[in-house]
Design a protein around this motif. Structure first.
Motif, PDB file in Angstrom:
ATOM      1  N   ILE A 159     -27.101  11.211 -15.787  1.00 57.44           N
ATOM      2  CA  ILE A 159     -26.091  11.876 -16.610  1.00 57.44           C
ATOM      3  C   ILE A 159     -25.870  13.332 -16.242  1.00 57.44           C
ATOM      4  CG2 ILE A 159     -26.770  10.340 -18.486  1.00 57.44           C
ATOM      5  CD1 ILE A 159     -27.842  12.925 -19.897  1.00 57.44           C
ATOM      6  N   ASN A 160     -26.762  13.912 -15.447  1.00 57.86           N
ATOM      7  CA  ASN A 160     -26.645  15.318 -15.068  1.00 57.86           C
ATOM      8  C   ASN A 160     -26.071  15.506 -13.670  1.00 57.86           C
ATOM      9  OD1 ASN A 160     -29.166  14.061 -14.476  1.00 57.86           O
ATOM     10  ND2 ASN A 160     -30.042  16.019 -13.866  1.00 57.86           N
ATOM     11  N   VAL A 197     -31.729  11.235 -17.248  1.00 61.01           N
ATOM     12  CA  VAL A 197     -31.629  12.450 -16.436  1.00 61.01           C
ATOM     13  C   VAL A 197     -32.343  12.231 -15.101  1.00 61.01           C
ATOM     14  CG1 VAL A 197     -32.322  14.882 -16.274  1.00 61.01           C
ATOM     15  CG2 VAL A 197     -31.407  13.958 -18.427  1.00 61.01           C
ATOM     16  N   ILE A 198     -31.734  12.677 -14.032  1.00 58.36           N
ATOM     17  CA  ILE A 198     -32.332  12.544 -12.712  1.00 58.36           C
ATOM     18  C   ILE A 198     -33.004  13.859 -12.305  1.00 58.36           C
ATOM     19  CG2 ILE A 198     -30.229  13.224 -11.451  1.00 58.36           C
ATOM     20  CD1 ILE A 198     -30.983  11.129  -9.312  1.00 58.36           C
ATOM     21  N   ASP A 199     -34.141  13.731 -11.644  1.00 62.29           N
ATOM     22  CA  ASP A 199     -34.894  14.866 -11.107  1.00 62.29           C
ATOM     23  C   ASP A 199     -35.544  15.700 -12.215  1.00 62.29           C
ATOM     24  OD1 ASP A 199     -34.191  14.026  -8.578  1.00 62.29           O
ATOM     25  OD2 ASP A 199     -32.580  15.486  -8.328  1.00 62.29           O
ATOM     26  N   PHE A 200     -36.137  16.800 -11.806  1.00 62.17           N
ATOM     27  CA  PHE A 200     -36.900  17.659 -12.716  1.00 62.17           C
ATOM     28  C   PHE A 200     -35.953  18.680 -13.355  1.00 62.17           C
ATOM     29  CE2 PHE A 200     -40.205  21.236 -13.045  1.00 62.17           C
ATOM     30  CZ  PHE A 200     -40.724  20.749 -14.240  1.00 62.17           C
ATOM     31  N   SER A 222     -36.055   7.886 -17.336  1.00 63.59           N
ATOM     32  CA  SER A 222     -36.007   9.048 -16.456  1.00 63.59           C
ATOM     33  C   SER A 222     -35.912   8.582 -15.007  1.00 63.59           C
ATOM     34  CB  SER A 222     -37.265   9.901 -16.630  1.00 63.59           C
ATOM     35  OG  SER A 222     -37.318  10.937 -15.663  1.00 63.59           O
ATOM     36  N   LEU A 223     -35.063   9.249 -14.242  1.00 58.97           N
ATOM     37  CA  LEU A 223     -34.974   8.993 -12.803  1.00 58.97           C
ATOM     38  C   LEU A 223     -35.729  10.130 -12.123  1.00 58.97           C
ATOM     39  CD1 LEU A 223     -32.289   7.944 -14.341  1.00 58.97           C
ATOM     40  CD2 LEU A 223     -31.410   7.607 -12.048  1.00 58.97           C
ATOM     41  N   LEU A 224     -37.050  10.006 -12.119  1.00 56.75           N
ATOM     42  CA  LEU A 224     -37.904  11.133 -11.737  1.00 56.75           C
ATOM     43  C   LEU A 224     -38.186  11.120 -10.235  1.00 56.75           C
ATOM     44  CD1 LEU A 224     -39.318  13.613 -12.734  1.00 56.75           C
ATOM     45  CD2 LEU A 224     -41.283  12.210 -13.376  1.00 56.75           C
ATOM     46  N   TYR A 225     -37.206  11.562  -9.480  1.00 63.07           N
ATOM     47  CA  TYR A 225     -37.373  11.716  -8.039  1.00 63.07           C
ATOM     48  C   TYR A 225     -38.143  12.994  -7.727  1.00 63.07           C
ATOM     49  CZ  TYR A 225     -33.987   8.028  -6.941  1.00 63.07           C
ATOM     50  OH  TYR A 225     -33.346   6.818  -6.810  1.00 63.07           O
ATOM     51  N   THR A 265     -37.109   4.721 -14.419  1.00 59.99           N
ATOM     52  CA  THR A 265     -36.277   3.580 -14.039  1.00 59.99           C
ATOM     53  C   THR A 265     -35.682   3.704 -12.641  1.00 59.99           C
ATOM     54  OG1 THR A 265     -34.337   4.573 -15.107  1.00 59.99           O
ATOM     55  CG2 THR A 265     -35.693   3.091 -16.435  1.00 59.99           C
ATOM     56  N   GLU A 266     -36.047   4.765 -11.939  1.00 62.52           N
ATOM     57  CA  GLU A 266     -35.576   4.871 -10.557  1.00 62.52           C
ATOM     58  C   GLU A 266     -36.329   5.973  -9.839  1.00 62.52           C
ATOM     59  OE1 GLU A 266     -31.307   4.450 -10.075  1.00 62.52           O
ATOM     60  OE2 GLU A 266     -31.344   5.993  -8.524  1.00 62.52           O
ATOM     61  N   THR A 267     -36.861   5.666  -8.674  1.00 63.62           N
ATOM     62  CA  THR A 267     -37.431   6.663  -7.773  1.00 63.62           C
ATOM     63  C   THR A 267     -37.614   6.032  -6.398  1.00 63.62           C
ATOM     64  OG1 THR A 267     -39.146   8.368  -7.557  1.00 63.62           O
ATOM     65  CG2 THR A 267     -39.886   6.178  -8.235  1.00 63.62           C
ATOM     66  N   ASN A 268     -37.570   6.844  -5.363  1.00 61.66           N
ATOM     67  CA  ASN A 268     -37.838   6.373  -3.998  1.00 61.66           C
ATOM     68  C   ASN A 268     -37.868   7.580  -3.064  1.00 61.66           C
ATOM     69  OD1 ASN A 268     -35.191   7.100  -3.107  1.00 61.66           O
ATOM     70  ND2 ASN A 268     -34.390   5.097  -3.653  1.00 61.66           N
TER      71      ASN A 268
END
Length: 426
Positions: A159-160, A197-200, A222-225, A265-268
């Motif tokens: 969303i960001n 929200v993606i990333d930090f 969280s999409l914590l890449y 729910t997402e990272t790589n």
């Protein structure tokens, strides 16, 4: 997707917005929400930091911690075969709101894996952000059609990032509110998670968790890449991956809008030499061996936090970042075997502790009453292979060498003696 938004089929994400005038006008339109994001974060983030030492740990169910992201439209027969072979209990699939005609295909896919708990990521486009009646109608269709097949619905994603269709947290909150109202009025038994929200960039997360909208989350997505920082242990503004998880979990714990459940729910990591399929620039890309190591260590650190309910790897088959490379045929990358051995070894593990001493990591857990230690270090060293050790590589290969080389690639060390001696590096 509605213009000026376009989908990039190479990297499986929206293309960058090229219309700078449009972006500027939309951000100006949403300036009050952006101001609220700033002031919310100004208060919430420092308070969260102070509260971090008091965070409540949970006992995470390891059988449902591991989750694999799959594309139901990409090599579906092979995908079904692999996820059954993995014996993984949880999968994540994505549906695009602008491709509602794929819903029947998705349902057929899900009917073929009835033993899997499914997280469905519902991805937005600008049309559904602007037309909330359309959003409600399409969500109603999804919830009705997939009744009983979905364990968790993730409402919205990334969303960001404006290329994904949102220009403010207020826009996302209005979007999520429709889903929540629909749940309360017609589908009370479904589970909704959000934030996305993606990333930090936790200033956005803070605004999604502390506002005056009348909705609640059944958990936070969280999409914590951490790929832009290299290894998962690397610092960003003084925070490692473990710190970021603790920070986020504390914020979820503090918020009255959400149950204390956190799902990554997402990272790589993107893979070198795969442009234009890599979702980032070559600068962030890594080689396939590092990818396997980083993936395993990310999972171990997240599992050791005992604050992440599920972690979805993105994803099984993808040219630029998947466990399987499908550029020319099907090539199984080293990470494929690494992931399979990790899941099949740890899916019934009971976490004990994580010890970190001078960049040397030892994760300890019990498996059927036997002690397992997983060792890795950022500063290569050696370790004597004791008589009470049974040692396996990250891919499950038995290691019988008298001296073990401990480095960036984790080793699984099963302790066969009930009272082993203290383990010392050479």
């Amino acid at each position: 997707m509605k213009e000026p938004f376009k989908w990039d089929d190479y990297s499986d994400q929206p293309a960058l917005l090229q219309d700078k005038k449009y972006k500027k006008s939309m951000r100006k339109k949403e300036r009050y929400s952006l101001i609220k994001t700033f002031f919310t974060a100004l208060f919430i983030l420092p308070v969260t930091l102070v509260a971090m030492p008091f965070i409540k740990r949970k006992q995470i169910d390891s059988s449902e911690f591991f989750c694999m992201g799959v594309d139901f439209q990409r090599e579906s027969d092979l995908t079904l075969k692999i996820i059954h072979d993995f014996k993984i209990k949880r999968i994540l699939v994505r549906i695009k709101l602008w491709e509602m005609d794929s819903l029947d295909e998705l349902k057929d896919f899900l009917l073929k894996c009835p033993d899997k708990k499914v997280t469905l990521k519902i991805m937005q486009d600008r049309e559904h952000v602007e037309d909330l009646e359309l959003l409600e109608n399409d969500l109603r269709t999804i919830f009705s059609s997939l009744d009983g097949l979905i364990d968790i619905y993730e409402i919205g994603s990334t969303i960001n990032r404006s290329k994904w269709g949102f220009f403010s947290v207020n826009e996302y909150s209005n979007f999520y509110q429709r889903a929540y109202d629909l749940k309360m009025s017609e589908f009370p038994n479904i589970t909704l998670i959000g934030s996305g929200v993606i990333d930090f960039e936790y200033h956005f997360t803070a605004h999604t968790l502390f506002n005056f909208f009348k909705y609640k989350y059944d958990g936070v997505a969280s999409l914590l890449y951490v790929d832009r920082r290299g290894a998962p242990e690397n610092m960003q503004m003084g925070f490692s991956l473990s710190d970021k998880i603790a920070y986020l979990s504390t914020m979820v714990w503090m918020s009255k809008k959400s149950k204390h459940a956190l799902h990554i729910t997402e990272t790589n990591w993107p893979l070198s030499g795969t442009a234009p399929y890599a979702p980032t620039s070559e600068h962030e890309c890594i080689d396939e061996e590092s990818y396997a190591d980083f993936m395993l260590r990310y999972h171990m650190l997240a599992f050791a936090s005992q604050q992440v309910d599920s972690l979805s790897w993105h994803q099984l088959i993808a040219k630029g970042y998947g466990l399987i490379d499908n550029i020319e045929g099907m090539r199984y990358r080293p990470a494929f075997t690494t992931y399979k051995y990790m899941v099949q070894t740890l899916q019934h593990a009971q976490f004990l502790r994580l010890d970190i001493t001078r960049d040397y990591y030892i994760l300890q857990c019990l498996i059927d009453g036997q002690l397992l230690q997983i060792h890795w270090t950022l500063k290569p060293t050696t370790l004597k292979n004791e008589d009470f050790f049974t040692v396996y590589s990250r891919n499950g290969e038995l290691i019988t060498d008298e001296t073990l080389n401990i480095g960036s690639s984790p080793l699984y060390i099963f302790i066969t003696n009930a009272t082993p001696k203290k383990v010392n590096c050479l």
